[in-house]
Design an enzyme around this catalytic site. Sequence first.
Site, mmCIF file in Angstrom:
data_model
loop_
_atom_site.group_PDB
_atom_site.id
_atom_site.type_symbol
_atom_site.label_atom_id
_atom_site.label_comp_id
_atom_site.label_asym_id
_atom_site.label_seq_id
_atom_site.Cartn_x
_atom_site.Cartn_y
_atom_site.Cartn_z
ATOM 1 N N HIS A 47 0.779 -1.316 -0.027
ATOM 2 C CA HIS A 47 -0.154 -0.101 0.169
ATOM 3 C C HIS A 47 0.925 1.320 -0.024
ATOM 4 C CE1 HIS A 47 -2.096 -2.954 2.954
ATOM 5 N NE2 HIS A 47 -2.801 -2.817 1.574
ATOM 6 N N HIS A 49 0.848 4.634 1.866
ATOM 7 C CA HIS A 49 0.568 5.388 3.034
ATOM 8 C C HIS A 49 0.282 6.871 2.861
ATOM 9 C CE1 HIS A 49 -0.077 1.852 5.694
ATOM 10 N NE2 HIS A 49 0.486 1.362 4.753
ATOM 11 N N HIS A 64 -3.413 4.221 4.928
ATOM 12 C CA HIS A 64 -3.599 4.393 3.441
ATOM 13 C C HIS A 64 -3.808 5.604 3.141
ATOM 14 C CE1 HIS A 64 -4.481 -0.347 3.708
ATOM 15 N NE2 HIS A 64 -3.061 -0.159 4.539
ATOM 16 N N HIS A 72 -11.335 0.850 2.670
ATOM 17 C CA HIS A 72 -10.136 -0.113 1.822
ATOM 18 C C HIS A 72 -11.006 -1.237 1.129
ATOM 19 C CE1 HIS A 72 -6.514 -2.270 1.628
ATOM 20 N NE2 HIS A 72 -7.283 -3.563 2.074
ATOM 21 N N HIS A 81 -9.128 2.668 -1.352
ATOM 22 C CA HIS A 81 -8.348 3.954 -0.876
ATOM 23 C C HIS A 81 -7.181 4.201 -2.337
ATOM 24 C CE1 HIS A 81 -8.307 2.060 3.432
ATOM 25 N NE2 HIS A 81 -9.448 3.145 3.263
ATOM 26 N N ASP A 84 -4.271 1.648 -2.166
ATOM 27 C CA ASP A 84 -4.666 0.293 -1.931
ATOM 28 C C ASP A 84 -3.963 -0.457 -3.395
ATOM 29 O OD1 ASP A 84 -5.877 0.398 0.316
ATOM 30 O OD2 ASP A 84 -7.810 0.464 -0.547
ATOM 31 N N HIS A 121 3.756 -5.282 4.084
ATOM 32 C CA HIS A 121 2.981 -5.558 5.138
ATOM 33 C C HIS A 121 3.379 -7.090 5.475
ATOM 34 C CE1 HIS A 121 0.807 -2.238 6.328
ATOM 35 N NE2 HIS A 121 0.467 -1.882 5.019
ATOM 36 N N ARG A 144 3.786 -3.503 9.517
ATOM 37 C CA ARG A 144 4.513 -2.995 8.513
ATOM 38 C C ARG A 144 5.952 -3.344 8.341
ATOM 39 N NH1 ARG A 144 1.828 3.124 8.925
ATOM 40 N NH2 ARG A 144 -0.047 2.096 9.019
#
Length: 154
Positions: A47, A49, A64, A72, A81, A84, A121, A144
């Site tokens: 993602h 952020h 995000h 999401h 998002h 995403d 992630h 993360r």
Amino acid sequence: MATKAVCVLKGDGPVQGIINFEQKESNGPVKVWGSIKGLTEGLHGFHVHEFGDNTAGCTSAGPHFNPLSRKHGGPKDEERHVGDLGNVTADKDGVADVSIEDSVISLSGDHCIIGRTLVVHEKADDLGKGGNEESTKTGNAGSRLACGVIGIAQ
């Protein structure tokens, strides 16, 4: 308008990588490619952020990137998002070869990702279909592992 960007991913553990971005037209898709190593085999959420702040590691990158205040979702979903990008898949050697084309992120304008943080992630992103509130925010992708600020490239 910048047409190319790059991100060097680093974390506290073995995960690291380099991801490239290219957008040939201001309203065209962004090609995303590169390699991430040091992962466990399987799917890992991927993602953009909100913040380009890594002062406290990857946690200071915020949520995000979501300028449209949506829930999401997966990269092909209407409800998602901007940041995403779904999942990357690591092989048995822990390497994820990334090759994505996305029409929601941009290297300019309101959906510009330059100066924001790219994060890989610990777990698979459930693409907002996990059936709980966290799924609609993070995809239940877990901690993360590595991150980096997306910068303009030559």
